[in-house]
Design an enzyme around this catalytic site. Structure first.
Site, PDB file in Angstrom:
ATOM      1  N   ARG A   1      -3.458  -0.182  -4.816  1.00  0.00           N
ATOM      2  CA  ARG A   1      -3.805   0.567  -3.610  1.00  0.00           C
ATOM      3  C   ARG A   1      -4.625   1.801  -3.978  1.00  0.00           C
ATOM      4  O   ARG A   1      -4.294   2.512  -4.923  1.00  0.00           O
ATOM      5  CB  ARG A   1      -2.554   0.978  -2.842  1.00  0.00           C
ATOM      6  CG  ARG A   1      -1.798  -0.221  -2.281  1.00  0.00           C
ATOM      7  CD  ARG A   1      -0.610   0.166  -1.425  1.00  0.00           C
ATOM      8  NE  ARG A   1       0.136  -1.019  -1.040  1.00  0.00           N
ATOM      9  CZ  ARG A   1       1.280  -1.001  -0.351  1.00  0.00           C
ATOM     10  NH1 ARG A   1       1.791   0.151   0.031  1.00  0.00           N
ATOM     11  NH2 ARG A   1       1.898  -2.133  -0.045  1.00  0.00           N
TER      12      ARG A   1
ATOM     13  N   ARG B   1       3.483   7.784  -5.556  1.00  0.00           N
ATOM     14  CA  ARG B   1       2.291   7.274  -4.882  1.00  0.00           C
ATOM     15  C   ARG B   1       1.215   7.027  -5.944  1.00  0.00           C
ATOM     16  O   ARG B   1       0.511   7.957  -6.346  1.00  0.00           O
ATOM     17  CB  ARG B   1       1.805   8.296  -3.837  1.00  0.00           C
ATOM     18  CG  ARG B   1       0.835   7.729  -2.823  1.00  0.00           C
ATOM     19  CD  ARG B   1       0.401   8.821  -1.860  1.00  0.00           C
ATOM     20  NE  ARG B   1       1.478   9.245  -0.989  1.00  0.00           N
ATOM     21  CZ  ARG B   1       1.760   8.689   0.187  1.00  0.00           C
ATOM     22  NH1 ARG B   1       1.045   7.701   0.633  1.00  0.00           N
ATOM     23  NH2 ARG B   1       2.758   9.147   0.933  1.00  0.00           N
TER      24      ARG B   1
ATOM     25  N   SER C   1      10.228  -1.571   3.270  1.00  0.00           N
ATOM     26  CA  SER C   1      10.095  -1.802   4.707  1.00  0.00           C
ATOM     27  C   SER C   1      10.112  -3.299   4.955  1.00  0.00           C
ATOM     28  O   SER C   1       9.911  -4.108   4.041  1.00  0.00           O
ATOM     29  CB  SER C   1       8.793  -1.188   5.240  1.00  0.00           C
ATOM     30  OG  SER C   1       7.668  -1.830   4.680  1.00  0.00           O
TER      31      SER C   1
ATOM     32  N   ARG D   1       8.642   2.006  -7.194  1.00  0.00           N
ATOM     33  CA  ARG D   1       9.049   3.291  -6.626  1.00  0.00           C
ATOM     34  C   ARG D   1      10.561   3.473  -6.595  1.00  0.00           C
ATOM     35  O   ARG D   1      11.064   4.602  -6.565  1.00  0.00           O
ATOM     36  CB  ARG D   1       8.460   3.450  -5.215  1.00  0.00           C
ATOM     37  CG  ARG D   1       8.722   4.812  -4.609  1.00  0.00           C
ATOM     38  CD  ARG D   1       8.252   4.920  -3.182  1.00  0.00           C
ATOM     39  NE  ARG D   1       6.797   4.945  -3.070  1.00  0.00           N
ATOM     40  CZ  ARG D   1       6.150   5.211  -1.930  1.00  0.00           C
ATOM     41  NH1 ARG D   1       6.837   5.445  -0.825  1.00  0.00           N
ATOM     42  NH2 ARG D   1       4.842   5.227  -1.896  1.00  0.00           N
TER      43      ARG D   1
END
Length: 421
Positions: free
Chosen positions: A258, A273, A348, A385
């Site tokens: 990302r 991040r 999520s 993470r």
């Protein structure tokens, strides 16, 4: 792609969804106009083609001396059919462009608003407290020889890192533990490609509003994926699935990439991040009527993982304006990070209803024998993470970290990660 029937019969449902997301409501009216034009163009083309077929039969039966006189009419009609076909194709493309820009209609009950308008559904577990000043995950990782940001930056630039020693072992332990959990629930493991074609990336909804987050390979018509969800969604594209025996459940293990565009200055320390990480992603193909129950099931697997790792967390119902274009509802699970005094997203799970399947032409055969789009869902079961919360939650005053009991079998029985002396 939204359901054209829903668009025509219940446009207000889509208008409300667009408004809740903070997206263009005007697109709905534009799509309705484009749909009407598309259908009219298709009808004109089909009527002219039927006329051409009928006329062709008439010409075939005509006497030889009359056929020459009919040639001009044949050519004129053929020209009209060709023009009608071109108009139909153009109208189809116009509708696909407009309707494709409309996001998946949110499910009733999803909170309206943006990033800060989520609803907290529950908080689970006691937040860790310490009788010493806790270290953050990067300091702990460096003390234990598990994280090397300096050399990651030297080799690849900012927001890259090396996991080494106990850091590398701990991530592999976490991922293998998650894989075992997935296998126990009937998921089929896949190691997925991390380069995909544009039509697969677009089909899952990761182009358009997400363009600035995606790495494109210059000179190649390929994208690096930010989640194995993309490859997993494309796995059954252009296929008709047999769901009579139940849902198809996959667990995809991959490296993810990302750009983290727009996040400058946020979470630049450590591995919260970053540009590259590993992830085990659950992905499900299921009948649409069973999708909401499956969504809660995926969430329960994630919560079970966090509870077994001894982490304190909360579950939030993400607001409509903070959903990706494909998600009709998304639950975030956020773990407590002691040194930040805040909950931070670890995982999520999203219910994408039939939105991705329509774009990727993934269908199943209904009881009537017809085909219809499947529903797709995704959810992360473990990712790099998670080490942030594990290290900070289970740290001790001397900088050592107690290994969660469920991970010890994957680490040769190791109970404590000790600082390197």
């Amino acid at each position: 792609m939204i359901d054209p029937v829903l668009l025509r019969e219940q446009p207000d449902v889509i208008r409300r969804s667009q408004a809740a997301r903070g997206s263009s409501v005007e697109l709905v009216d534009q799509a309705l106009e484009a749909d009407a034009a598309r259908r009219a163009a298709i009808t004109t083309f089909e009527e002219l083609r039927a006329e051409q077929n009928a006329f062709g039969k008439q010409v075939a039966k005509a006497p030889k001396d009359e056929k020459a006189a009919l040639v001009a009419q044949v050519q004129e009609l053929a020209g009209r059919v060709k023009a009608a076909q071109a108009a139909s194709t153009e109208a189809e493309a116009r509708f696909a462009e407009i309707a494709g820009a409309i996001q998946n209609p949110v499910i009733d009950g999803v909170p309206e608003g943006g990033e800060d308008d989520f609803v907290t559904l529950r908080e689970v577990g006691e937040r860790p407290t310490f009788d010493f000043t806790p270290r953050d995950h990067l300091e702990l990782g460096e003390l234990n020889g598990g994280i090397d940001m300096a050399r990651g930056t030297k080799v690849s630039g900012s927001r890259f890192y090396f996991l080494r020693g106990i850091g590398a072992r701990l991530e592999l332990a976490l991922m293998n533990y998650a894989l075992d959990k997935a296998l126990a629930e009937g998921f089929i493991p896949l190691i997925t490609p991390t380069l995909v074609r544009p039509e697969i990336m677009a089909g899952t909804g990761f182009l358009g509003q997400h363009d600035d987050e995606v790495y494109r390979i210059e000179g190649e018509d390929l994208y690096l994926t930010g989640t194995s969800e993309v490859a997993l969604a494309g796995y059954h594209s252009d296929e008709i699935l047999d769901l009579e025996g139940g849902a198809l459940r996959y667990a995809g293990w991959s490296t993810c990439y990302r750009k983290e565009a727009g996040s400058y200055g946020r979470d630049t320390r450590g591995i919260i991040r970053v540009h590259q990480f590993n992830k085990l992603e659950m992905f499900v193909y299921i009948k649409p009527e069973d999708a909401e129950a499956e969504h809660l099931r995926l969430l329960s697997y994630q919560e079970s993982m966090l509870q077994s790792l001894g982490l304190s967390y909360r579950v939030i119902d993400t607001a409509a304006g903070d959903l990706g274009s494909s998600a009709a509802r998304k639950y975030d699970v956020e773990a407590w990070v002691p040194t930040q005094g805040a909950y931070r997203e670890l995982t999520s799970t999203s219910n994408c209803t039939t939105y991705q399947a329509r774009r990727l032409d993934t269908r199943y055969r209904t009881e009537s024998g017809k085909t219809a789009p499947v529903a797709t869902l995704n959810g992360t079961l473990a990712t790099t993470r998670w080490l942030v919360a594990i290290l900070e939650t289970h740290q001790r005053e001397d900088g050592s970290v107690v290994i969660p009991e469920v991970l010890r079998p994957y680490l040769g029985g190791l109970e404590v990660a000790e600082p390197i002396r």
